[in-house]
Design a protein around this motif. Structure first.
Motif, PDB file in Angstrom:
ATOM      1  N   THR A   1       0.825  -1.205   0.000  1.00 23.87           N
ATOM      2  CA  THR A   1       0.000   0.000   0.000  1.00 23.87           C
ATOM      3  C   THR A   1       0.863   1.259   0.000  1.00 23.87           C
ATOM      4  O   THR A   1       2.068   1.204   0.261  1.00 23.87           O
ATOM      5  CB  THR A   1      -0.906   0.040   1.244  1.00 23.87           C
ATOM      6  OG1 THR A   1      -0.123   0.356   2.400  1.00 23.87           O
ATOM      7  CG2 THR A   1      -1.633  -1.276   1.450  1.00 23.87           C
ATOM      8  N   ASP A   2       0.179   2.369  -0.228  1.00 19.79           N
ATOM      9  CA  ASP A   2       0.846   3.668  -0.127  1.00 19.79           C
ATOM     10  C   ASP A   2       0.532   4.325   1.222  1.00 19.79           C
ATOM     11  O   ASP A   2       0.623   5.530   1.366  1.00 19.79           O
ATOM     12  CB  ASP A   2       0.443   4.580  -1.288  1.00 19.79           C
ATOM     13  CG  ASP A   2      -1.033   4.948  -1.277  1.00 19.79           C
ATOM     14  OD1 ASP A   2      -1.785   4.472  -0.403  1.00 19.79           O
ATOM     15  OD2 ASP A   2      -1.454   5.724  -2.152  1.00 19.79           O
ATOM     16  N   THR A   3       0.173   3.515   2.204  1.00 20.87           N
ATOM     17  CA  THR A   3      -0.153   4.009   3.538  1.00 20.87           C
ATOM     18  C   THR A   3       0.981   3.677   4.503  1.00 20.87           C
ATOM     19  O   THR A   3       1.938   2.992   4.141  1.00 20.87           O
ATOM     20  CB  THR A   3      -1.452   3.356   4.070  1.00 20.87           C
ATOM     21  OG1 THR A   3      -1.178   1.980   4.370  1.00 20.87           O
ATOM     22  CG2 THR A   3      -2.579   3.449   3.056  1.00 20.87           C
ATOM     23  N   SER A   4       0.832   4.119   5.738  1.00 24.31           N
ATOM     24  CA  SER A   4       1.851   3.816   6.745  1.00 24.31           C
ATOM     25  C   SER A   4       1.948   2.323   7.055  1.00 24.31           C
ATOM     26  O   SER A   4       2.932   1.872   7.625  1.00 24.31           O
ATOM     27  CB  SER A   4       1.570   4.599   8.031  1.00 24.31           C
ATOM     28  OG  SER A   4       0.332   4.207   8.588  1.00 24.31           O
ATOM     29  N   ALA A   5       0.958   1.548   6.653  1.00 25.61           N
ATOM     30  CA  ALA A   5       1.013   0.091   6.840  1.00 25.61           C
ATOM     31  C   ALA A   5       2.073  -0.540   5.949  1.00 25.61           C
ATOM     32  O   ALA A   5       2.593  -1.612   6.260  1.00 25.61           O
ATOM     33  CB  ALA A   5      -0.344  -0.539   6.549  1.00 25.61           C
ATOM     34  N   GLY A   6       2.374   0.115   4.829  1.00 28.82           N
ATOM     35  CA  GLY A   6       3.341  -0.464   3.900  1.00 28.82           C
ATOM     36  C   GLY A   6       2.787  -1.721   3.277  1.00 28.82           C
ATOM     37  O   GLY A   6       1.695  -1.716   2.728  1.00 28.82           O
ATOM     38  N   ALA A   7       3.533  -2.812   3.400  1.00 28.09           N
ATOM     39  CA  ALA A   7       3.110  -4.103   2.862  1.00 28.09           C
ATOM     40  C   ALA A   7       2.508  -4.948   3.980  1.00 28.09           C
ATOM     41  O   ALA A   7       3.114  -5.105   5.033  1.00 28.09           O
ATOM     42  CB  ALA A   7       4.288  -4.827   2.242  1.00 28.09           C
ATOM     43  N   VAL A   8       1.332  -5.470   3.737  1.00 27.50           N
ATOM     44  CA  VAL A   8       0.651  -6.322   4.709  1.00 27.50           C
ATOM     45  C   VAL A   8       0.587  -7.730   4.139  1.00 27.50           C
ATOM     46  O   VAL A   8       0.081  -7.942   3.038  1.00 27.50           O
ATOM     47  CB  VAL A   8      -0.780  -5.814   5.008  1.00 27.50           C
ATOM     48  CG1 VAL A   8      -1.469  -6.725   6.014  1.00 27.50           C
ATOM     49  CG2 VAL A   8      -0.752  -4.371   5.504  1.00 27.50           C
ATOM     50  N   ARG A   9       1.119  -8.687   4.882  1.00 27.26           N
ATOM     51  CA  ARG A   9       1.102 -10.080   4.442  1.00 27.26           C
ATOM     52  C   ARG A   9      -0.321 -10.611   4.494  1.00 27.26           C
ATOM     53  O   ARG A   9      -1.034 -10.453   5.480  1.00 27.26           O
ATOM     54  CB  ARG A   9       2.006 -10.922   5.346  1.00 27.26           C
ATOM     55  CG  ARG A   9       2.142 -12.393   5.000  1.00 27.26           C
ATOM     56  CD  ARG A   9       2.935 -12.686   3.735  1.00 27.26           C
ATOM     57  NE  ARG A   9       4.116 -11.890   3.557  1.00 27.26           N
ATOM     58  CZ  ARG A   9       5.347 -12.179   4.027  1.00 27.26           C
ATOM     59  NH1 ARG A   9       5.556 -13.261   4.724  1.00 27.26           N
ATOM     60  NH2 ARG A   9       6.356 -11.376   3.787  1.00 27.26           N
ATOM     61  N   CYS A  10      -0.758 -11.248   3.404  1.00 27.20           N
ATOM     62  CA  CYS A  10      -2.099 -11.816   3.305  1.00 27.20           C
ATOM     63  C   CYS A  10      -2.010 -13.258   2.816  1.00 27.20           C
ATOM     64  O   CYS A  10      -1.062 -13.630   2.121  1.00 27.20           O
ATOM     65  CB  CYS A  10      -2.952 -11.029   2.311  1.00 27.20           C
ATOM     66  SG  CYS A  10      -3.233  -9.308   2.748  1.00 27.20           S
ATOM     67  N   VAL A  11      -3.018 -14.029   3.165  1.00 25.14           N
ATOM     68  CA  VAL A  11      -3.141 -15.401   2.698  1.00 25.14           C
ATOM     69  C   VAL A  11      -4.577 -15.572   2.209  1.00 25.14           C
ATOM     70  O   VAL A  11      -5.520 -15.180   2.896  1.00 25.14           O
ATOM     71  CB  VAL A  11      -2.856 -16.418   3.825  1.00 25.14           C
ATOM     72  CG1 VAL A  11      -3.093 -17.844   3.341  1.00 25.14           C
ATOM     73  CG2 VAL A  11      -1.447 -16.249   4.364  1.00 25.14           C
ATOM     74  N   GLU A  12      -4.724 -16.120   1.020  1.00 25.50           N
ATOM     75  CA  GLU A  12      -6.064 -16.415   0.521  1.00 25.50           C
ATOM     76  C   GLU A  12      -6.122 -17.891   0.165  1.00 25.50           C
ATOM     77  O   GLU A  12      -5.241 -18.427  -0.498  1.00 25.50           O
ATOM     78  CB  GLU A  12      -6.415 -15.558  -0.691  1.00 25.50           C
ATOM     79  CG  GLU A  12      -6.567 -14.105  -0.311  1.00 25.50           C
ATOM     80  CD  GLU A  12      -7.369 -13.275  -1.289  1.00 25.50           C
ATOM     81  OE1 GLU A  12      -8.390 -13.775  -1.819  1.00 25.50           O
ATOM     82  OE2 GLU A  12      -6.970 -12.115  -1.501  1.00 25.50           O
ATOM     83  N   LEU A  13      -7.179 -18.525   0.650  1.00 28.13           N
ATOM     84  CA  LEU A  13      -7.479 -19.903   0.311  1.00 28.13           C
ATOM     85  C   LEU A  13      -8.577 -19.855  -0.739  1.00 28.13           C
ATOM     86  O   LEU A  13      -9.650 -19.286  -0.492  1.00 28.13           O
ATOM     87  CB  LEU A  13      -7.936 -20.672   1.545  1.00 28.13           C
ATOM     88  CG  LEU A  13      -6.955 -20.653   2.713  1.00 28.13           C
ATOM     89  CD1 LEU A  13      -7.582 -21.257   3.955  1.00 28.13           C
ATOM     90  CD2 LEU A  13      -5.672 -21.368   2.348  1.00 28.13           C
TER      91      LEU A  13
ATOM     92  N   ALA B   1      -4.977  -2.198   9.844  1.00 26.20           N
ATOM     93  CA  ALA B   1      -5.754  -1.061  10.352  1.00 26.20           C
ATOM     94  C   ALA B   1      -5.328   0.290   9.764  1.00 26.20           C
ATOM     95  O   ALA B   1      -6.197   1.116   9.441  1.00 26.20           O
ATOM     96  CB  ALA B   1      -5.717  -1.027  11.874  1.00 26.20           C
ATOM     97  N   PRO B   2      -4.031   0.568   9.600  1.00 25.98           N
ATOM     98  CA  PRO B   2      -3.655   1.855   9.008  1.00 25.98           C
ATOM     99  C   PRO B   2      -4.184   2.056   7.582  1.00 25.98           C
ATOM    100  O   PRO B   2      -4.439   3.185   7.170  1.00 25.98           O
ATOM    101  CB  PRO B   2      -2.126   1.835   9.018  1.00 25.98           C
ATOM    102  CG  PRO B   2      -1.765   0.878  10.103  1.00 25.98           C
ATOM    103  CD  PRO B   2      -2.850  -0.167  10.074  1.00 25.98           C
ATOM    104  N   VAL B   3      -4.365   0.965   6.845  1.00 23.25           N
ATOM    105  CA  VAL B   3      -4.915   1.070   5.489  1.00 23.25           C
ATOM    106  C   VAL B   3      -6.349   1.587   5.578  1.00 23.25           C
ATOM    107  O   VAL B   3      -6.723   2.544   4.895  1.00 23.25           O
ATOM    108  CB  VAL B   3      -4.870  -0.286   4.755  1.00 23.25           C
ATOM    109  CG1 VAL B   3      -5.520  -0.177   3.375  1.00 23.25           C
ATOM    110  CG2 VAL B   3      -3.443  -0.803   4.649  1.00 23.25           C
ATOM    111  N   ASN B   4      -7.147   0.961   6.434  1.00 21.13           N
ATOM    112  CA  ASN B   4      -8.536   1.393   6.589  1.00 21.13           C
ATOM    113  C   ASN B   4      -8.628   2.820   7.119  1.00 21.13           C
ATOM    114  O   ASN B   4      -9.465   3.604   6.666  1.00 21.13           O
ATOM    115  CB  ASN B   4      -9.295   0.432   7.504  1.00 21.13           C
ATOM    116  CG  ASN B   4      -9.548  -0.897   6.829  1.00 21.13           C
ATOM    117  OD1 ASN B   4      -9.789  -0.957   5.631  1.00 21.13           O
ATOM    118  ND2 ASN B   4      -9.490  -1.961   7.595  1.00 21.13           N
TER     119      ASN B   4
END
Length: 126
Positions: A81-93, A114-117
């Motif tokens: 992201t371009d937010t303070s969260a930066g990169a958030v690790r995600c997993v999708e099944l 949370a920072p993205v939202n």
């Protein structure tokens, strides 16, 4: 779509989200898809709406690993992201039937996201 095998479809889906490509997403998601996140279930329209809401903060998705067996795939990626969260690790099944995704379960650290939202909410006020 180049291929309809589970892994190819799973990768194409994550890449389409990262590329902000709603036409590709429309083709990849089955009309009866069920997406689960944080205890709630969404249909195709609600899931696409949720993705569209996030796209202004999404720079790209970076695939890390994909595991697949039969009609199921597990995709691990960074939601950059371009937010303070930066990169958030995600997993999708994902479940893929007939070359289309029929089921999605998204797993992520909600505190890290949370920072993205918060940033998207702030942008919406402007």
């Amino acid at each position: 779509m180049a291929g309809t095998d589970t892994e190819t479809v799973a990768k194409a889906y994550i890449q389409a989200v990262g590329a902000h490509d709603p036409e590709a997403l429309e083709k990849l998601l089955d009309d009866q898809v069920r997406a689960e996140f944080a205890g709630s279930t969404s249909d195709k329209e609600a899931w696409l709406t949720a993705l569209k809401r996030l796209m202004p903060a999404l720079v790209r998705n970076e695939l890390r690993e994909v595991f697949s067996a039969a009609d199921r795939a597990c995709v691990v990626y960074d939601f950059v992201t371009d937010t303070s969260a930066g990169a958030v690790r995600c997993v999708e099944l994902l479940t893929v039937v007939g070359g289309r995704i029929t089921q999605i379960e998204l797993l992520l650290d909600r505190a890290a996201f949370a920072p993205v939202n918060a940033e998207l909410a702030e942008r919406a006020k402007q």
